[in-house]
Design a protein around this motif. Sequence first.
Motif, PDB file in Angstrom:
ATOM      1  N   GLN A 132     -42.968 -14.966 -35.180  1.00 63.60           N
ATOM      2  CA  GLN A 132     -43.813 -15.847 -34.375  1.00 63.60           C
ATOM      3  C   GLN A 132     -43.874 -15.393 -32.914  1.00 63.60           C
ATOM      4  OE1 GLN A 132     -41.850 -19.667 -36.025  1.00 63.60           O
ATOM      5  NE2 GLN A 132     -43.835 -20.370 -35.259  1.00 63.60           N
ATOM      6  N   LEU A 133     -42.705 -15.033 -32.371  1.00 60.05           N
ATOM      7  CA  LEU A 133     -42.652 -14.573 -30.983  1.00 60.05           C
ATOM      8  C   LEU A 133     -43.434 -13.275 -30.792  1.00 60.05           C
ATOM      9  CD1 LEU A 133     -38.956 -15.423 -30.047  1.00 60.05           C
ATOM     10  CD2 LEU A 133     -41.004 -16.220 -28.830  1.00 60.05           C
ATOM     11  N   LYS A 134     -43.366 -12.394 -31.773  1.00 62.11           N
ATOM     12  CA  LYS A 134     -44.130 -11.149 -31.680  1.00 62.11           C
ATOM     13  C   LYS A 134     -45.629 -11.438 -31.639  1.00 62.11           C
ATOM     14  CE  LYS A 134     -43.178  -7.373 -33.819  1.00 62.11           C
ATOM     15  NZ  LYS A 134     -42.907  -6.384 -34.886  1.00 62.11           N
ATOM     16  N   GLU A 135     -46.067 -12.401 -32.449  1.00 66.69           N
ATOM     17  CA  GLU A 135     -47.480 -12.780 -32.432  1.00 66.69           C
ATOM     18  C   GLU A 135     -47.859 -13.424 -31.103  1.00 66.69           C
ATOM     19  OE1 GLU A 135     -48.379 -15.236 -35.744  1.00 66.69           O
ATOM     20  OE2 GLU A 135     -47.849 -13.735 -37.248  1.00 66.69           O
ATOM     21  N   MET A 136     -46.976 -14.231 -30.557  1.00 70.38           N
ATOM     22  CA  MET A 136     -47.229 -14.892 -29.285  1.00 70.38           C
ATOM     23  C   MET A 136     -47.266 -13.891 -28.126  1.00 70.38           C
ATOM     24  SD  MET A 136     -44.706 -18.145 -30.040  1.00 70.38           S
ATOM     25  CE  MET A 136     -44.637 -18.784 -28.379  1.00 70.38           C
ATOM     26  N   MET A 137     -46.574 -12.750 -28.303  1.00 66.67           N
ATOM     27  CA  MET A 137     -46.465 -11.757 -27.231  1.00 66.67           C
ATOM     28  C   MET A 137     -47.257 -10.490 -27.558  1.00 66.67           C
ATOM     29  SD  MET A 137     -42.343 -12.235 -26.705  1.00 66.67           S
ATOM     30  CE  MET A 137     -42.169 -11.227 -25.237  1.00 66.67           C
ATOM     31  N   TRP A 138     -48.248 -10.606 -28.425  1.00 67.39           N
ATOM     32  CA  TRP A 138     -48.941  -9.413 -28.915  1.00 67.39           C
ATOM     33  C   TRP A 138     -49.563  -8.610 -27.781  1.00 67.39           C
ATOM     34  CZ3 TRP A 138     -54.117  -8.481 -28.102  1.00 67.39           C
ATOM     35  CH2 TRP A 138     -54.887  -9.552 -27.652  1.00 67.39           C
TER      36      TRP A 138
END
Length: 283
Positions: free
Chosen positions: A221-227
């Motif tokens: 989720q964090l990776k998607e939020m920080m894409w």
Amino acid sequence: MITKICSLSQIKPFNNTRQVSFRSQEPQTDTFVRTNNNFKQAYDCAKNKIIQAIIDTNTEYSVVLAENGQVLDENQGTEHRCTIDSRKVEQNSVLMHGHPKPLPLSSGDIACLLASKAKSQEAITKDGKYSRLTKKETNRPLLDYRETYFQLEKALCLKALDKLGIDYKLNKHDIAGMFKDYLNYQCGANQEEISDEEAFKEMPKYGLSTEDDKLLNTYSQLKEMMWWQLMSDPQKYDKEHHTIMDNYDLVNSYLDSEEGFETRVEFVKEVANQYNLEYESNL
């Protein structure tokens, strides 16, 4: 290790009509059985030439044989690698090359097989021993060489880290640090000074779980939020990658050891099972 030729400048001049001449040597026995006598003769000649290259110059030499024994490609390599031209690999052909250091097939060797129409891939040592993988399904879809190579090499290195007892698994501290970086990106405030406990209190407000059994999901989720931020450094939060790089020399030393040799063999067997290949070796 075999690598594919990736630019036209690396390809040696090739005449499709020329006949490749091998050194005249006594054929050596091997368990690789084909009913085609022409193939058997060509295989023995190729094997002898590969062995002679190791004896003479301690370098790898690659040969690609068609089912009828025709030599499709051959290349002189270096001590650690050689190349093949993937455009010349026909359906059900055989990939062969030398390993000056008697090791099983490498990640690059395996990736080359999975990314080509070849039936098998084998590495041959100075004393004629071999490590070989053969496809059980000859018409399976081809994989991307580069992606497959990196995946396999990473898996081998992680296996070495396991043997060395070096931890590379994500933990709550890693997730908290990642979340604090996210806050910095979004708020422009320095969140490095807040504690992990404070970060965990904030995370549910952003729909992020702090439960141990959901860390991987939170990480995704964090990776998607920080894409957007990760576009310039996609491996910034890849703990496996960074642990490998931080211990790169140690991992290589281990894999070059006697215990590391056994780990390499285990790895090739696991890959064979994963990709429906048959593994044979007398190393």
